[in-house]
Scaffold this active site. Sequence first.
Site, short mmCIF file in Angstrom:
data_model
loop_
_atom_site.label_atom_id
_atom_site.label_comp_id
_atom_site.label_asym_id
_atom_site.label_seq_id
_atom_site.Cartn_x
_atom_site.Cartn_y
_atom_site.Cartn_z
N ASP A 171 0.86 -1.19 0.00
CA ASP A 171 0.00 0.00 0.00
C ASP A 171 0.90 1.24 0.00
OD1 ASP A 171 0.95 0.25 2.58
OD2 ASP A 171 -0.95 -0.21 3.53
N ASP A 224 -7.63 -7.54 0.33
CA ASP A 224 -6.75 -7.73 1.48
C ASP A 224 -7.53 -7.29 2.70
OD1 ASP A 224 -6.33 -4.69 1.01
OD2 ASP A 224 -5.41 -5.09 2.96
#
Lengths: 376, 376
Positions: free
Chosen positions: A92, A271
């Site tokens: 991320d 996720d």
Amino acid sequence: MKFQQVALDTLSKARAGEITTGHGTIQTPIFMPVGTAGTVKAVHQRELANDVKAQIILGNTYHLYLRPGLDILEKAGGLHQFMNWDKPILTDSGGYQVYSLSEVRKIKEEGVTFRSHIDGSKHLFTPENVMDTQRIIGADIIMAFDECTPYPCEYGYARKSIEMTHRWLKRCCERFDSTEPKYGYPQALFPIVQGSVYKDLREKSAEAIAFFEREGNAIGGLSVGEPAEEMYAMTEVVCNILPQNKPRYLMGVGTPVNILENIALGIDMFDCVMPTRNGRNGMLFTRNGIINIKNEKWKNDFSAIDEDSALFSDINYSKAYLRHLIHSGEMLGAQIATLHNLNFYLWLVKEAREQIIAGTFYNWKNNMVKKLAQRL
Amino acid sequence: MKFQQVALDTLSKARAGEITTGHGTIQTPIFMPVGTAGTVKAVHQRELANDVKAQIILGNTYHLYLRPGLDILEKAGGLHQFMNWDKPILTDSGGYQVYSLSEVRKIKEEGVTFRSHIDGSKHLFTPENVMDTQRIIGADIIMAFDECTPYPCEYGYARKSIEMTHRWLKRCCERFDSTEPKYGYPQALFPIVQGSVYKDLREKSAEAIAFFEREGNAIGGLSVGEPAEEMYAMTEVVCNILPQNKPRYLMGVGTPVNILENIALGIDMFDCVMPTRNGRNGMLFTRNGIINIKNEKWKNDFSAIDEDSALFSDINYSKAYLRHLIHSGEMLGAQIATLHNLNFYLWLVKEAREQIIAGTFYNWKNNMVKKLAQRL
């Protein structure tokens, strides 16, 4: 990075596909275990690869940047080498943790200044340096630096926020496209659709994001407290706009039911910390519903943790034993429950894929969601 | 239970042997990982059996009695079944934890009353009910209920204490011999020599204990703070009296050096929390000395954790990675360090055994002890 569609469901927008990266292929839809600071908590890499059969894991740029730090990661030859994981990794952008973990943060056009939650030291994340950071970490898929709005979020704030997120995306792409991967394999950059729970903002953001024509696209700012129906509505709006021929990643989602419903809407990648974090607290997800292993009812239940599973730890240990371990705060309890939940999540997306290919996804999904949220 | 001597060292009292139990054989000298409450902390049973190759583990009667409790253990069919461990188990008598963990305890001729360290509830351990408890837990080797004196301990107290320990032993044997194992395999009862650091008391106690002619004998009350030289002196005195043809177990010992020195004095069995507990704090034992992985010097050391080792986790992970995990409080750090230390301890006793059989133990031991205590 290549994305190939293998099958499309006829009764929903679900699709089965395959993503090819420099570290091998990923069968979609896929769930990515969260490996926060270079480790999926309580799980050996060997177990992740051989037992849970994870195909890709996620690393958190914020955590990795603070500890072990970029210097060590670069000397190690990137995160794959550092943690000894030779399958794909996605990172991320660090934005989400900056907004949720660091107490003092200030969002400006330039970027975000924040203080480390570990030692209070001051840092600045910009679209440019977050690209550089993710080049150094070396994930196969890296994320654009965005603002993830909280829920609820006023319309005016959300509107201004997506405009900045889109300007930041331009800066991300410029930096990304003018730099090279450091370790000899390619990296792909995914932009992120924002817009809170406002249909028109989500549409606007999806159009802006699609315009950049990156190798895949993500949806952020969901699963932050809004009702599930709002999440699904936003996913639907966005998936109608994002290109069909590229993978779609719904960030931070979610429960097993959320995952199946979003697969039906056209999402390929997920996720979430839920299987790992809730596992450590004794919550087990199964195909028949949710078990709180701390409950008295499992005290004398010497049956296997999951009789439907082929995972060594699901077979080798009993519910009563796991309850004892979680109850006693023993690490092995967290290890067993985490393995179980990850294995279940990976089973769920694999099964969804097979149902899509077989043309039976829609009914299977509708039957599953009735069972998955039950409390056992 | 059978004990067979395989080889005797000529330059020391070291011996190599084999203990046969209802759950298979144990090659001695052996180290027993401590599985406190039905789990060797942070280690899966599969890893313990296949990777570390533990041959026998230890369970703590005090912990198991309080949690999960005898009711659950009996319904499970004993500790082997409960935790899914099919190799030998030894349980201590619970006495040591009563003395060290519970705040309020009162030692009388009848037994010891104490309060649980978990919930403050009041309990009574007697020689008789500790035998019954260990029958229910179902270990292959169980320990007599004794008083473990602290260090330092006044001579008068230590003298009175061994007398009570010997009277308790008589009661243990009577109860043990008038009851049957619960799960179809035999159990053996080991008595415990006490006597603090007083040579004459140790001799007296060893003679009294040997007189009972049980299947093996133990030495307790050492490694409780006394200098290593005093420990070795006591082991020597006691080993000269305890029968040659039965296994000798030195309880709660110790460092790698302690283990080698005591093997040289005729000890066959060891247990200690050091490899597991110190591992969780980042202390690694290696054949070249001790590593504190938290130290700055390992920060950029990307070499394998232990290049002399064949253990998957020693090979797959680097020192820098382990340092990061321990530093960040990640569970995987504790898992990796624990595996390393247990594997090292098991390697050490296996190597000692091979050196005894080869007739090269004494020189090897003297070379090893110089290296083992070094700080790397």
